[in-house]
Write a protein that holds these residues in place. Structure first.
Motif, short mmCIF file in Angstrom:
data_model
loop_
_atom_site.label_atom_id
_atom_site.label_comp_id
_atom_site.label_asym_id
_atom_site.label_seq_id
_atom_site.Cartn_x
_atom_site.Cartn_y
_atom_site.Cartn_z
N ASN A 227 0.82 -1.21 0.00
CA ASN A 227 0.00 0.00 0.00
C ASN A 227 0.86 1.26 0.00
N ARG A 228 1.98 1.24 0.69
CA ARG A 228 2.88 2.40 0.67
C ARG A 228 3.49 2.59 -0.71
N ILE A 229 3.81 1.49 -1.38
CA ILE A 229 4.35 1.60 -2.74
C ILE A 229 3.30 2.18 -3.67
N LYS A 230 2.05 1.77 -3.51
CA LYS A 230 0.98 2.26 -4.37
C LYS A 230 0.65 3.73 -4.14
N GLN A 231 1.11 4.30 -3.03
CA GLN A 231 0.87 5.72 -2.78
C GLN A 231 1.71 6.61 -3.69
N TRP A 232 2.77 6.05 -4.27
CA TRP A 232 3.57 6.83 -5.19
C TRP A 232 2.81 6.93 -6.51
N ARG A 233 2.48 8.15 -6.93
CA ARG A 233 1.57 8.37 -8.05
C ARG A 233 2.05 7.72 -9.35
N GLY A 234 3.33 7.78 -9.62
CA GLY A 234 3.85 7.21 -10.86
C GLY A 234 3.64 5.70 -10.95
N LEU A 235 3.67 5.03 -9.82
CA LEU A 235 3.44 3.58 -9.82
C LEU A 235 1.96 3.24 -9.81
N ALA A 236 1.17 4.03 -9.10
CA ALA A 236 -0.26 3.74 -9.00
C ALA A 236 -0.97 3.96 -10.33
N THR A 237 -0.56 4.98 -11.08
CA THR A 237 -1.24 5.28 -12.35
C THR A 237 -0.66 4.53 -13.53
N THR B 133 11.36 -1.16 -17.94
CA THR B 133 12.57 -0.79 -17.20
C THR B 133 12.34 0.46 -16.35
N VAL B 134 11.58 1.42 -16.89
CA VAL B 134 11.30 2.64 -16.12
C VAL B 134 10.38 2.33 -14.95
N TYR B 135 9.39 1.48 -15.19
CA TYR B 135 8.47 1.09 -14.11
C TYR B 135 9.22 0.32 -13.02
N LEU B 136 10.10 -0.59 -13.42
CA LEU B 136 10.88 -1.35 -12.44
C LEU B 136 11.81 -0.44 -11.66
N ALA B 137 12.38 0.56 -12.33
CA ALA B 137 13.23 1.53 -11.64
C ALA B 137 12.41 2.30 -10.61
N GLY B 138 11.17 2.65 -10.96
CA GLY B 138 10.29 3.32 -10.00
C GLY B 138 9.99 2.45 -8.80
#
Length: 136
Positions: free
Chosen positions: A102-112, A119-124
């Motif tokens: 849930n804390r990871i999903k709070q980061w907007r770039g990962l949630a959306t 590779t960019v998503y994995l880096a996030g």
């Protein structure tokens, strides 16, 4: 923490062996272990293949059995075998994993999921993991 990306809407269970291969448990000294003591998972990971994979590697599984699997085993009678062991106290620790997700999903770039490449998503994911870990 271990992250494995799958293509599209692939399920969690087929990616389980890849996650276990990527997992490293740190030690105070020396190389990290590649085999944890216990795996805590929800009912989605209660398949025969996953339990066999954990048994082969000598890892204790704390995974609840879904009602339909329990019913199938009971319907088979004595040929259904004995139910797998389940430690309720150890399973209560699973909420820490859910809170981390849930804390990871709070980061907007990962949630959306605006990132176009894996590779960019994995880096996030790695950056979010580092922020969460460093905040401890």
């Amino acid at each position: 923490m271990a992250f494995v990306l799958t293509a599209g809407q692939a399920g969690d269970a087929p990616a389980f062996p890849d996650v276990m291969d990527a997992l490293r448990v740190p030690r105070p000294r020396g190389r990290p272990r590649t085999r944890p003591d216990v795996v805590l998972a929800d009912k989605a990971y209660s398949s025969r293949v996953i339990r066999e994979h954990l048994r082969r590697r000598g890892i204790r599984a704390v995974i609840p059995v879904p009602a339909d699997q329990r019913g199938h085993r009971l319907r088979r009678g004595h040929q259904g075998g004995r139910p797998p062991a389940f430690d309720r106290e150890a399973y209560k620790q699973r909420n820490t994993v859910e809170r981390c997700i849930n804390r990871i999903k709070q980061w907007r770039g990962l949630a959306t999921r605006y990132d176009k490449t894996a590779t960019v998503y994995l880096a996030g994911l790695h950056l979010a993991g580092i922020f969460i870990w460093s905040a401890r």
